[in-house]
Write a protein that holds these residues in place. Structure first.
Motif, mmCIF file in Angstrom:
data_model
loop_
_atom_site.group_PDB
_atom_site.id
_atom_site.type_symbol
_atom_site.label_atom_id
_atom_site.label_comp_id
_atom_site.label_asym_id
_atom_site.label_seq_id
_atom_site.Cartn_x
_atom_site.Cartn_y
_atom_site.Cartn_z
ATOM 1 N N GLN A 19 0.848 -1.187 0.000
ATOM 2 C CA GLN A 19 0.000 0.000 0.000
ATOM 3 C C GLN A 19 0.885 1.239 0.000
ATOM 4 O O GLN A 19 1.959 1.237 0.603
ATOM 5 C CB GLN A 19 -0.881 0.040 1.251
ATOM 6 C CG GLN A 19 -2.005 -0.966 1.258
ATOM 7 C CD GLN A 19 -3.215 -0.459 0.491
ATOM 8 O OE1 GLN A 19 -3.222 0.654 -0.018
ATOM 9 N NE2 GLN A 19 -4.228 -1.282 0.389
ATOM 10 N N SER A 131 -17.336 -0.543 -2.149
ATOM 11 C CA SER A 131 -15.951 -0.136 -2.366
ATOM 12 C C SER A 131 -15.011 -1.323 -2.219
ATOM 13 O O SER A 131 -15.347 -2.335 -1.604
ATOM 14 C CB SER A 131 -15.547 0.963 -1.378
ATOM 15 O OG SER A 131 -15.559 0.462 -0.052
ATOM 16 N N LYS A 132 -13.836 -1.159 -2.807
ATOM 17 C CA LYS A 132 -12.773 -2.148 -2.692
ATOM 18 C C LYS A 132 -11.477 -1.442 -2.304
ATOM 19 O O LYS A 132 -11.250 -0.293 -2.683
ATOM 20 C CB LYS A 132 -12.570 -2.888 -4.013
ATOM 21 C CG LYS A 132 -13.715 -3.790 -4.423
ATOM 22 C CD LYS A 132 -13.402 -4.486 -5.741
ATOM 23 C CE LYS A 132 -14.551 -5.394 -6.162
ATOM 24 N NZ LYS A 132 -14.270 -6.065 -7.458
ATOM 25 N N THR A 133 -10.665 -2.143 -1.544
ATOM 26 C CA THR A 133 -9.336 -1.651 -1.205
ATOM 27 C C THR A 133 -8.317 -2.489 -1.950
ATOM 28 O O THR A 133 -8.402 -3.722 -1.932
ATOM 29 C CB THR A 133 -9.076 -1.740 0.310
ATOM 30 O OG1 THR A 133 -10.069 -0.968 0.993
ATOM 31 C CG2 THR A 133 -7.700 -1.201 0.653
ATOM 32 N N TYR A 134 -7.374 -1.816 -2.610
ATOM 33 C CA TYR A 134 -6.399 -2.520 -3.429
ATOM 34 C C TYR A 134 -5.003 -2.455 -2.822
ATOM 35 O O TYR A 134 -4.657 -1.517 -2.093
ATOM 36 C CB TYR A 134 -6.352 -1.921 -4.839
ATOM 37 C CG TYR A 134 -7.633 -2.074 -5.618
ATOM 38 C CD1 TYR A 134 -7.933 -3.259 -6.276
ATOM 39 C CD2 TYR A 134 -8.548 -1.033 -5.683
ATOM 40 C CE1 TYR A 134 -9.112 -3.406 -6.989
ATOM 41 C CE2 TYR A 134 -9.731 -1.158 -6.399
ATOM 42 C CZ TYR A 134 -10.005 -2.353 -7.046
ATOM 43 O OH TYR A 134 -11.177 -2.488 -7.751
#
Length: 232
Positions: A19, A131-134
């Motif tokens: 991240q 939503s998505k977290t990448y």
């Protein structure tokens, strides 16, 4: 190549989490600033001087000093730089306004490009209803390794930094963001802040052979640095 913005994002990626470090909006602000500095290094933008007029065809009206002006430069524009250039072609903007406008989608454009060019992968870290977290694991360290080495050499060995390295240090120093790259004791931070301050103030221009692109970058970086400090 949008080298400054690309290298900055790759450097901000944490090895463990994949991240980008640095909180939002500081991250978006420094990435947007880096995009402007890529244009400056390509001699495509610079701050206006007092009393300067917009190029012919736009009325010839005077532009407030410090607004970013688009310059005529040969060669194709990097796709990553194109939105910043188009924004400034519509009208000269202050660095602060330009950074705020570009920061809304700069990370997405950067990650899309880096995925397409095979420098990172995009993986879903968590998924929620809306939503998505990448995560963005590196595919190799062939690029980020030398970029990090260059930053370390400039900060700790007083090696004259190349223009992209100086730009990266400048924007991170402006938002107190070097902690996203380094973990140091108090003595180490005192050294780094002093050296980063020298570089951000433009000392690198005197340390290395420079031409028009480097001087244009330094002048624009000074204006961008001030804008970032105001946004922090």
């Amino acid at each position: 190549m949008a080298r400054i913005a690309e290298d900055l994002f790759l450097l901000l990626l944490d090895n463990a989490t994949a991240q980008p470090g640095l909180d939002s909006p500081r991250r978006e602000h420094v990435l947007a600033a880096a995009s402007l500095l890529d244009l400056a290094l390509g001699c495509r933008v610079r701050p206006a001087v007092d009393g300067e007029a917009v190029p012919a065809g736009r009325g010839g009206e005077a532009v407030p000093a410090g607004r970013l002006l688009v310059l005529a430069a040969p060669g194709p524009v990097d796709p990553l730089d194109a939105p910043a250039l188009a924004l400034l072609q519509s009208r000269p903007l202050s660095p602060r306004t330009a950074i705020k406008k570009l920061s809304t989608d700069i990370q997405k454009r950067l990650t899309d490009h880096l995925v397409q060019t095979g420098q990172i992968r995009r993986t879903v870290q968590s998924s929620r209803l809306f939503s998505k977290t990448y995560a963005y694991p590196l595919t190799s360290r062939d690029r980020v390794g030398p970029a990090r080495t260059a930053v370390m050499a400039a900060l700790f060995d007083r090696t004259p930094p190349a223009p992209p390295t100086a730009a990266i240090i400048t924007v991170l120093h402006a938002v107190d963001g070097l902690g996203a790259l380094l973990s140091l004791n108090d003595r180490g931070w005192r050294w780094v802040h002093a050296r980063a301050g020298e570089i951000a103030a433009g000392s690198w221009v005197d340390e290395s052979p420079t031409g028009v692109p480097e001087v244009n970058l330094a002048v624009t970086a000074a204006a961008v640095r001030q804008a970032l400090a105001q946004l922090t």
